[in-house]
Scaffold this motif. Sequence first.
Motif, PDB file in Angstrom:
ATOM      1  N   ALA A 148       0.827  -1.205   0.000  1.00 48.06           N
ATOM      2  CA  ALA A 148       0.000   0.000   0.000  1.00 48.06           C
ATOM      3  C   ALA A 148       0.865   1.261   0.000  1.00 48.06           C
ATOM      4  O   ALA A 148       0.549   2.234  -0.686  1.00 48.06           O
ATOM      5  N   LEU A 149       1.953   1.239   0.749  1.00 47.44           N
ATOM      6  CA  LEU A 149       2.848   2.396   0.787  1.00 47.44           C
ATOM      7  C   LEU A 149       3.456   2.642  -0.591  1.00 47.44           C
ATOM      8  O   LEU A 149       3.550   3.791  -1.046  1.00 47.44           O
ATOM      9  N   ALA A 150       3.837   1.572  -1.286  1.00 51.89           N
ATOM     10  CA  ALA A 150       4.373   1.719  -2.650  1.00 51.89           C
ATOM     11  C   ALA A 150       3.302   2.284  -3.580  1.00 51.89           C
ATOM     12  O   ALA A 150       3.586   3.150  -4.423  1.00 51.89           O
ATOM     13  N   THR A 151       2.056   1.834  -3.426  1.00 52.66           N
ATOM     14  CA  THR A 151       0.954   2.363  -4.225  1.00 52.66           C
ATOM     15  C   THR A 151       0.732   3.838  -3.921  1.00 52.66           C
ATOM     16  O   THR A 151       0.505   4.643  -4.826  1.00 52.66           O
ATOM     17  N   ALA A 152       0.810   4.208  -2.646  1.00 58.27           N
ATOM     18  CA  ALA A 152       0.646   5.617  -2.260  1.00 58.27           C
ATOM     19  C   ALA A 152       1.757   6.469  -2.862  1.00 58.27           C
ATOM     20  O   ALA A 152       1.499   7.583  -3.347  1.00 58.27           O
ATOM     21  N   ASP A 153       2.999   5.970  -2.851  1.00 58.22           N
ATOM     22  CA  ASP A 153       4.109   6.699  -3.474  1.00 58.22           C
ATOM     23  C   ASP A 153       3.832   6.940  -4.958  1.00 58.22           C
ATOM     24  O   ASP A 153       4.031   8.044  -5.466  1.00 58.22           O
ATOM     25  N   ASN A 154       3.362   5.903  -5.660  1.00 57.45           N
ATOM     26  CA  ASN A 154       3.046   6.029  -7.083  1.00 57.45           C
ATOM     27  C   ASN A 154       1.918   7.023  -7.316  1.00 57.45           C
ATOM     28  O   ASN A 154       1.951   7.797  -8.272  1.00 57.45           O
ATOM     29  N   GLN A 155       0.924   7.009  -6.437  1.00 56.63           N
ATOM     30  CA  GLN A 155      -0.198   7.942  -6.577  1.00 56.63           C
ATOM     31  C   GLN A 155       0.258   9.370  -6.314  1.00 56.63           C
ATOM     32  O   GLN A 155      -0.195  10.301  -6.984  1.00 56.63           O
ATOM     33  N   CYS A 156       1.177   9.559  -5.361  1.00 55.33           N
ATOM     34  CA  CYS A 156       1.728  10.893  -5.108  1.00 55.33           C
ATOM     35  C   CYS A 156       2.401  11.424  -6.370  1.00 55.33           C
ATOM     36  O   CYS A 156       2.193  12.575  -6.757  1.00 55.33           O
ATOM     37  N   ARG A 157       3.196  10.580  -7.005  1.00 57.47           N
ATOM     38  CA  ARG A 157       3.865  10.978  -8.256  1.00 57.47           C
ATOM     39  C   ARG A 157       2.842  11.330  -9.336  1.00 57.47           C
ATOM     40  O   ARG A 157       2.993  12.310 -10.050  1.00 57.47           O
ATOM     41  N   ALA A 158       1.800  10.491  -9.463  1.00 59.54           N
ATOM     42  CA  ALA A 158       0.770  10.718 -10.481  1.00 59.54           C
ATOM     43  C   ALA A 158       0.018  12.023 -10.227  1.00 59.54           C
ATOM     44  O   ALA A 158      -0.430  12.678 -11.177  1.00 59.54           O
ATOM     45  N   ASP A 159      -0.111  12.411  -8.970  1.00 58.50           N
ATOM     46  CA  ASP A 159      -0.784  13.659  -8.618  1.00 58.50           C
ATOM     47  C   ASP A 159       0.146  14.863  -8.692  1.00 58.50           C
ATOM     48  O   ASP A 159      -0.245  15.978  -8.346  1.00 58.50           O
ATOM     49  N   GLY A 160       1.410  14.636  -9.105  1.00 56.11           N
ATOM     50  CA  GLY A 160       2.365  15.735  -9.201  1.00 56.11           C
ATOM     51  C   GLY A 160       2.997  16.102  -7.878  1.00 56.11           C
ATOM     52  O   GLY A 160       3.572  17.182  -7.728  1.00 56.11           O
ATOM     53  N   ARG A 161       2.895  15.234  -6.907  1.00 54.50           N
ATOM     54  CA  ARG A 161       3.485  15.451  -5.579  1.00 54.50           C
ATOM     55  C   ARG A 161       4.731  14.610  -5.438  1.00 54.50           C
ATOM     56  O   ARG A 161       4.931  13.633  -6.148  1.00 54.50           O
ATOM     57  N   ALA A 162       5.551  14.977  -4.483  1.00 57.41           N
ATOM     58  CA  ALA A 162       6.785  14.228  -4.241  1.00 57.41           C
ATOM     59  C   ALA A 162       6.527  13.105  -3.236  1.00 57.41           C
ATOM     60  O   ALA A 162       5.860  13.317  -2.231  1.00 57.41           O
ATOM     61  N   PRO A 163       7.041  11.909  -3.517  1.00 58.22           N
ATOM     62  CA  PRO A 163       7.044  10.889  -2.483  1.00 58.22           C
ATOM     63  C   PRO A 163       8.188  11.187  -1.530  1.00 58.22           C
ATOM     64  O   PRO A 163       8.978  12.081  -1.841  1.00 58.22           O
ATOM     65  N   PRO A 164       8.372  10.585  -0.437  1.00 58.10           N
ATOM     66  CA  PRO A 164       7.594   9.412  -0.028  1.00 58.10           C
ATOM     67  C   PRO A 164       6.320   9.818   0.693  1.00 58.10           C
ATOM     68  O   PRO A 164       6.242  10.869   1.333  1.00 58.10           O
ATOM     69  N   ALA A 165       5.337   8.937   0.582  1.00 61.31           N
ATOM     70  CA  ALA A 165       4.099   9.128   1.327  1.00 61.31           C
ATOM     71  C   ALA A 165       4.347   8.721   2.777  1.00 61.31           C
ATOM     72  O   ALA A 165       5.093   7.799   3.052  1.00 61.31           O
ATOM     73  N   ALA A 184     -16.249  -5.352   6.588  1.00 62.62           N
ATOM     74  CA  ALA A 184     -15.611  -4.159   7.132  1.00 62.62           C
ATOM     75  C   ALA A 184     -14.551  -3.650   6.161  1.00 62.62           C
ATOM     76  O   ALA A 184     -13.934  -4.434   5.435  1.00 62.62           O
ATOM     77  N   THR A 185     -14.347  -2.352   6.170  1.00 62.07           N
ATOM     78  CA  THR A 185     -13.322  -1.729   5.340  1.00 62.07           C
ATOM     79  C   THR A 185     -12.310  -1.034   6.232  1.00 62.07           C
ATOM     80  O   THR A 185     -12.693  -0.270   7.123  1.00 62.07           O
ATOM     81  N   ARG A 186     -11.032  -1.340   5.998  1.00 58.37           N
ATOM     82  CA  ARG A 186      -9.933  -0.650   6.686  1.00 58.37           C
ATOM     83  C   ARG A 186      -9.342   0.340   5.700  1.00 58.37           C
ATOM     84  O   ARG A 186      -8.983  -0.008   4.583  1.00 58.37           O
ATOM     85  N   THR A 187      -9.268   1.578   6.113  1.00 60.68           N
ATOM     86  CA  THR A 187      -8.773   2.647   5.249  1.00 60.68           C
ATOM     87  C   THR A 187      -7.573   3.297   5.909  1.00 60.68           C
ATOM     88  O   THR A 187      -7.602   3.590   7.105  1.00 60.68           O
ATOM     89  N   ARG A 188      -6.534   3.504   5.121  1.00 64.47           N
ATOM     90  CA  ARG A 188      -5.358   4.233   5.599  1.00 64.47           C
ATOM     91  C   ARG A 188      -5.179   5.476   4.751  1.00 64.47           C
ATOM     92  O   ARG A 188      -5.416   5.481   3.557  1.00 64.47           O
ATOM     93  N   PHE A 189      -4.742   6.516   5.426  1.00 60.91           N
ATOM     94  CA  PHE A 189      -4.512   7.807   4.790  1.00 60.91           C
ATOM     95  C   PHE A 189      -3.019   8.079   4.752  1.00 60.91           C
ATOM     96  O   PHE A 189      -2.326   7.853   5.741  1.00 60.91           O
ATOM     97  N   TYR A 190      -2.537   8.555   3.617  1.00 58.87           N
ATOM     98  CA  TYR A 190      -1.124   8.869   3.449  1.00 58.87           C
ATOM     99  C   TYR A 190      -0.995  10.318   2.998  1.00 58.87           C
ATOM    100  O   TYR A 190      -1.807  10.807   2.204  1.00 58.87           O
ATOM    101  N   SER A 191       0.013  10.965   3.500  1.00 60.82           N
ATOM    102  CA  SER A 191       0.312  12.342   3.141  1.00 60.82           C
ATOM    103  C   SER A 191       1.557  12.348   2.259  1.00 60.82           C
ATOM    104  O   SER A 191       2.597  11.814   2.642  1.00 60.82           O
ATOM    105  N   CYS A 192       1.446  12.968   1.074  1.00 61.28           N
ATOM    106  CA  CYS A 192       2.578  13.012   0.147  1.00 61.28           C
ATOM    107  C   CYS A 192       3.626  14.015   0.631  1.00 61.28           C
ATOM    108  O   CYS A 192       3.299  14.959   1.347  1.00 61.28           O
ATOM    109  N   GLY A 193       4.849  13.812   0.175  1.00 53.73           N
ATOM    110  CA  GLY A 193       5.934  14.743   0.499  1.00 53.73           C
ATOM    111  C   GLY A 193       5.733  16.062  -0.222  1.00 53.73           C
ATOM    112  O   GLY A 193       4.904  16.204  -1.115  1.00 53.73           O
TER     113      GLY A 193
END
Length: 103
Positions: A55-72, A93-102
């Motif tokens: 999930a962290l790797a996916t968040a890093d990729n999404q940060c890049r796609a959004d024009g933000r810097a990783p790491p999340a 049940a759904t477990r959701t995690r939130f990541y903040s981009c660099g």
Amino acid sequence: MRASTVACLTLLAGCAAPAPVVTPRVSGGNPADGIVTLASTRTLFDPVEPDWRAALATADNQCRADGRAPPARFAGEQTSCELYDRGGRCLRATRTRFYSCGE
């Protein structure tokens, strides 16, 4: 008698196996604020565990796609039950995690 003992032990070993692991999916977020949201759903009869490393790797990729810097960075988690049975047990049940981009 010996064959039945082996069969019983094999069944018990299968019950002790860890839950299957799934990669959480991107479920939202706010690109303007640099927030990426990933979620994983489990049911009473399919108790999967999220792979938060993937999930962290996916968040890093999404940060890049959004024009933000990783790491999340991990910014919190939420678990919510979406479906209950008559006895009050959580069926889905759904477990959701939130990541903040660099920056």
